[in-house]
Scaffold this active site. Structure first.
Site, short mmCIF file in Angstrom:
data_model
loop_
_atom_site.label_atom_id
_atom_site.label_comp_id
_atom_site.label_asym_id
_atom_site.label_seq_id
_atom_site.Cartn_x
_atom_site.Cartn_y
_atom_site.Cartn_z
N LYS A 1 45.07 22.40 -11.14
CA LYS A 1 43.97 21.66 -10.49
C LYS A 1 44.13 21.73 -8.98
O LYS A 1 45.23 21.97 -8.46
CB LYS A 1 43.94 20.19 -10.93
N PRO B 1 53.03 27.11 -10.67
CA PRO B 1 54.29 26.71 -10.06
C PRO B 1 54.51 25.20 -10.11
O PRO B 1 53.54 24.43 -10.11
CB PRO B 1 54.15 27.18 -8.61
N ALA B 2 55.77 24.79 -10.18
CA ALA B 2 56.11 23.36 -10.23
C ALA B 2 56.31 22.84 -8.81
O ALA B 2 56.71 23.57 -7.92
CB ALA B 2 57.39 23.17 -11.03
N MET C 1 49.67 21.18 -8.02
CA MET C 1 48.63 21.79 -8.87
C MET C 1 48.59 21.20 -10.27
O MET C 1 47.84 21.66 -11.13
CB MET C 1 48.84 23.31 -8.92
N GLY C 2 49.40 20.17 -10.50
CA GLY C 2 49.31 19.44 -11.77
C GLY C 2 49.85 20.19 -12.97
O GLY C 2 49.48 19.88 -14.11
N SER D 1 51.51 17.99 -15.68
CA SER D 1 50.51 17.04 -16.23
C SER D 1 49.52 17.76 -17.13
O SER D 1 49.12 17.25 -18.18
CB SER D 1 49.76 16.38 -15.07
N SER D 2 49.14 18.96 -16.73
CA SER D 2 48.18 19.74 -17.53
C SER D 2 48.80 20.16 -18.86
O SER D 2 48.16 20.08 -19.92
CB SER D 2 47.73 20.97 -16.74
N ASP E 1 48.17 12.07 -13.24
CA ASP E 1 47.21 13.19 -13.31
C ASP E 1 46.85 13.55 -14.76
O ASP E 1 45.90 14.29 -14.99
CB ASP E 1 47.83 14.44 -12.66
C1 LIG Z 1 49.12 13.58 -5.97
C2 LIG Z 1 48.35 13.68 -7.26
O1 LIG Z 1 48.78 14.83 -7.98
C3 LIG Z 1 46.87 13.83 -6.95
O2 LIG Z 1 46.16 14.30 -8.03
C4 LIG Z 1 48.58 12.45 -8.13
O3 LIG Z 1 48.21 11.28 -7.42
C5 LIG Z 1 50.03 12.32 -8.59
O4 LIG Z 1 50.01 12.46 -9.98
P1 LIG Z 1 51.39 12.66 -10.78
O5 LIG Z 1 52.13 13.81 -10.20
O6 LIG Z 1 51.05 12.63 -12.22
O7 LIG Z 1 52.16 11.32 -10.35
P2 LIG Z 1 53.11 10.40 -11.26
O8 LIG Z 1 54.07 11.28 -11.97
O9 LIG Z 1 52.28 9.44 -12.02
O10 LIG Z 1 53.85 9.57 -10.10
C6 LIG Z 1 54.89 10.17 -9.34
C7 LIG Z 1 55.12 9.26 -8.12
O11 LIG Z 1 54.02 9.45 -7.20
C8 LIG Z 1 53.66 8.21 -6.59
N1 LIG Z 1 52.25 7.91 -6.92
C9 LIG Z 1 51.59 8.59 -7.90
C10 LIG Z 1 50.26 8.31 -8.14
C11 LIG Z 1 49.62 7.31 -7.38
N2 LIG Z 1 48.33 6.98 -7.61
N3 LIG Z 1 50.31 6.65 -6.41
C12 LIG Z 1 51.62 6.94 -6.15
O12 LIG Z 1 52.23 6.33 -5.25
C13 LIG Z 1 54.63 7.16 -7.14
O13 LIG Z 1 55.74 7.08 -6.28
C14 LIG Z 1 55.07 7.78 -8.47
O14 LIG Z 1 56.35 7.32 -8.88
N1 LIG Z 2 55.78 21.13 -18.46
C1 LIG Z 2 56.33 21.12 -17.24
N2 LIG Z 2 56.07 22.13 -16.37
C2 LIG Z 2 56.60 22.12 -15.11
N3 LIG Z 2 57.41 21.14 -14.62
C3 LIG Z 2 57.69 20.11 -15.46
C4 LIG Z 2 57.18 20.06 -16.79
N4 LIG Z 2 57.62 18.91 -17.36
C5 LIG Z 2 58.36 18.28 -16.43
N5 LIG Z 2 58.43 18.99 -15.29
C6 LIG Z 2 59.13 18.54 -14.07
O1 LIG Z 2 58.10 17.96 -13.24
C7 LIG Z 2 58.23 18.41 -11.89
C8 LIG Z 2 56.88 18.43 -11.27
O2 LIG Z 2 56.16 19.48 -11.90
P1 LIG Z 2 54.63 19.69 -11.48
O3 LIG Z 2 54.54 19.71 -9.98
O4 LIG Z 2 54.09 20.85 -12.22
O5 LIG Z 2 54.04 18.36 -12.05
P2 LIG Z 2 52.77 17.52 -11.72
O6 LIG Z 2 53.29 16.21 -11.25
O7 LIG Z 2 51.88 17.57 -12.88
O8 LIG Z 2 52.04 18.26 -10.53
P3 LIG Z 2 51.89 17.83 -9.03
O9 LIG Z 2 52.77 18.82 -8.31
O10 LIG Z 2 50.45 18.02 -8.77
O11 LIG Z 2 52.34 16.42 -8.86
C9 LIG Z 2 58.87 19.79 -12.01
O12 LIG Z 2 59.60 20.11 -10.83
C10 LIG Z 2 59.76 19.65 -13.23
O13 LIG Z 2 61.05 19.20 -12.84
#
Ligand SMILES: C[C@](O)(CO)[C@H](O)COP(=O)(O)OP(=O)(O)OC[C@H]1O[C@@H](n2ccc(N)nc2=O)[C@H](O)[C@@H]1O
Ligand SMILES: Nc1ncnc2c1ncn2[C@@H]1O[C@H](COP(=O)(O)OP(=O)(O)OP(=O)(O)O)[C@@H](O)[C@H]1O
Length: 345
Positions: free
Chosen positions: A28, A135-136, A140-141, A144-145, A177
Site C-alpha cells: 500500500k 520489502p519489510a 508499504m504494509g 499487515s497485508s 494497517d
Molecule cells: C504508518 C502506518 O503504516 C500508516 O498506514 C500505520 O499507521 C501503522 O500501521 P502498523 O504498522 O500496522 O502499526 P502497528 O503495528 O499497529 O503499531 C506499531 C507502532 O506504531 C505506532 N502507531 C501505530 C498506529 C497508530 N495509529 N499510531 C501509532 O502511534 C505505535 O507506537 C505502535 O506501537
Molecule cells: N509477514 C511478514 N512479512 C514481513 N515482515 C514481517 C511479517 N510478519 C512480521 N514481520 C515483521 O514486521 C516488521 C515490519 O514489517 P512490515 O514493514 O512489512 O510491516 P507493516 O507494519 O505491515 O508495514 P509498515 O512498514 O507499513 O508499517 C518486519 O521487519 C518483520 O520483522
C-alpha cells in the site's frame, strides 16, 4: 464441500482438509497521512488515505488436520536476486535485517491464523507458504497485508463469510494497517480512508488507476520509532479535500494535497529519504512523498510509459549520485483493483 467436524467444534462449512487457498497480498501507499492526536494508549488518532498497489507478496494456505501453524518463507524471485538488487550480502549466517523475516508467532501470518483458530474454535491447523516481494520496514504494509490475506484465506477455507465481524476484530488486534487490507477484500474498491488508529474505514472510489514509481532505499524503519519521533500539528489538515480530488481524478490537485506527517521524523532517522525526494524533484520536477512510516517513497505519474521512463532515469541517476542509490529498488507500478481473488486448489 464438507467441514472438519469434531465432537465439540461447532459444525462449520468449508473445504476438506488438504485444500489450498492461494492469493496475492498487495502493498500500500499512503497518499495522505495526518496526525490528529496522541492517544493515552500510545497510539495516534490518524487520518490517512491508502491505495493498494500491484506489488504483492504471495501466500498459499493449506487446511491441515495437524493443530498449529506451519510457515515457510522465501523471497521472489529468489533470496539471491533480491540481495543483489538491495546491494547486500545474502549469506543467511550474516542475516541482514532487510531480508530476515521472522517465523513463528513473530510473523503476523502465524499470529493472525492463531487468533482465527481460537476465535472460531477450528479443529486442526494450517500449512502456509509465504513468498515475499514487498520489502519489510518500508512503510508499504507488507506484514499487515500478509496477515489480512491469511485471515481472508482461512475464512474461505473454513466456510466463514468474508463479512463476519469477528474477522475485522482479529485484523484490528494484529495491527493498525491490517483492517485496511482486509477491508479491501470485502468490497471491490481501489482506495480507503482510514481514521481512528487505522481501523475506521470508508471507501474512496478512484476516478481512474494511479500510475506510480516507488523507490525503496534499502533501509528498514521501525514504525514505532517514527511515530515516537513525530509531532501532532496544532491544526491538523483534513483528508476530505484529497478524497474529493481522487474521486474527480484531478492529478494536479491530488499531488498538491498529498502530505505525510511522518515524513519529517522518518527523514531524520533515514537521511537517504531526503536524497531520494530531492533527486526525484531535480530529475523530473515531480513531487515525491514518503509512504507510511517509511522508508519507501513514491511519485505519481501520468502513465505506465512515464512510470517506466522515470524508474529507468532514477535507477541511473540515483545509483550514480548518492548513497541512497546504492541498492535502491525502483519500481514502476500502479494502483490495483482489489479484492485480489483467492483461488482454491
Ligand atoms: C504508518 C502506518 O503504516 C500508516 O498506514 C500505520 O499507521 C501503522 O500501521 P502498523 O504498522 O500496522 O502499526 P502497528 O503495528 O499497529 O503499531 C506499531 C507502532 O506504531 C505506532 N502507531 C501505530 C498506529 C497508530 N495509529 N499510531 C501509532 O502511534 C505505535 O507506537 C505502535 O506501537
Ligand atoms: N509477514 C511478514 N512479512 C514481513 N515482515 C514481517 C511479517 N510478519 C512480521 N514481520 C515483521 O514486521 C516488521 C515490519 O514489517 P512490515 O514493514 O512489512 O510491516 P507493516 O507494519 O505491515 O508495514 P509498515 O512498514 O507499513 O508499517 C518486519 O521487519 C518483520 O520483522
Amino acid at each position: 464441500m464438507n467441514g472438519l467436524a469434531s465432537k465439540n467444534a461447532p459444525e462449520i462449512g468449508g473445504y476438506p482438509v488438504g485444500t489450498v487457498a492461494h492469493t496475492r497480498a498487495p502493498a500500500k501507499l499512503n497518499l495522505f497521512l495526518e496526525l490528529k492526536a496522541r492517544r493515552d494508549d500510545g497510539f495516534h488518532e490518524i487520518d490517512t488515505v491508502m491505495v493498494p498497489i500491484d506489488w504483492c507478496d504471495e501466500l498459499r494456505i493449506r487446511r491441515s488436520t495437524e493443530p498449529g501453524i506451519r510457515l515457510t518463507i522465501d523471497w521472489l524471485p529468489s533470496r539471491k536476486v533480491v540481495a543483489q538488487r538491495l546491494g547486500i550480502d545474502d549469506d543467511p549466517k550474516r542475516s541482514n535485517d532487510l531480508l530476515s523475516i521472522p517465523v513463528g508467532e513473530s510473523n503476523l501470518v502465524s499470529r493472525a491464523l492463531s487468533r482465527f483458530i481460537a476465535e472460531f474454535n477450528i479443529v486442526g491447523g494450517f500449512d502456509c507458504e509465504l513468498r515475499k516481494s514487498v520489502p519489510a520496514g518500508a512503510g508499504m504494509g507488507g506484514a499487515s497485508s500478509d496477515a489480512a490475506s491469511a485471515i481472508a484465506c482461512a475464512a474461505k477455507l473454513c466456510g466463514i463469510d468474508s463479512r463476519h465481524p469477528k474477522l475485522m476484530d482479529i485484523a484490528a488486534s494484529i495491527g493498525s494497517d491490517v483492517p485496511f487490507f482486509l477491508g479491501l477484500g470485502i468490497n471491490p474498491m481501489s482506495a480507503i480512508r482510514a481514521t481512528g488508529r487505522g481501523e475506521c474505514l470508508s471507501p474512496v472510489n478512484l476516478a481512474e488507476p494511479l500510475h506510480v514509481v516507488v523507490i525503496y532505499p534499502s533501509v528498514s524503519l521501525s514504525t514505532g520509532k517514527v511515530y515516537a519521533a513525530s509531532q501532532v500539528p496544532d491544526e491538523p489538515i483534513d483528508g476530505s479535500e484529497i478524497v474529493r480530488s481522487l474521486e474527480r481524478g484531478d492529478l494536479r490537485a491530488i499531488t498538491r494535497r498529498m502530505i505525510n506527517r511522518l515524513s519529517e521524523p522518518a527523514r531524520i532517522l533515514a537521511p537517504q529519504i531526503d536524497e531520494i525526494i530531492e533527486s526525484v524533484w531535480r530529475t523530473s520536477g515531480i513531487t515525491c512523498q514518503l509512504t507510511g512510516s517509511g522508508s519507501a517513497c513514491f511519485a505519481i505519474v501520468r502513465s505506465p510509459v512515464q512510470a517506466r521512463r522515470l524508474a529507468n532515469l532514477l535507477q541511473a541517476t540515483l545509483g550514480r549520485t548518492s548513497s541512497a542509490g546504492s541498492g535502491a529498488v525502483i519500481v514502476g507500478t500502479r494502483t490495483t483493483q482489489v479484492p485480489t481473488t483467492i483461488s482454491i486448489q
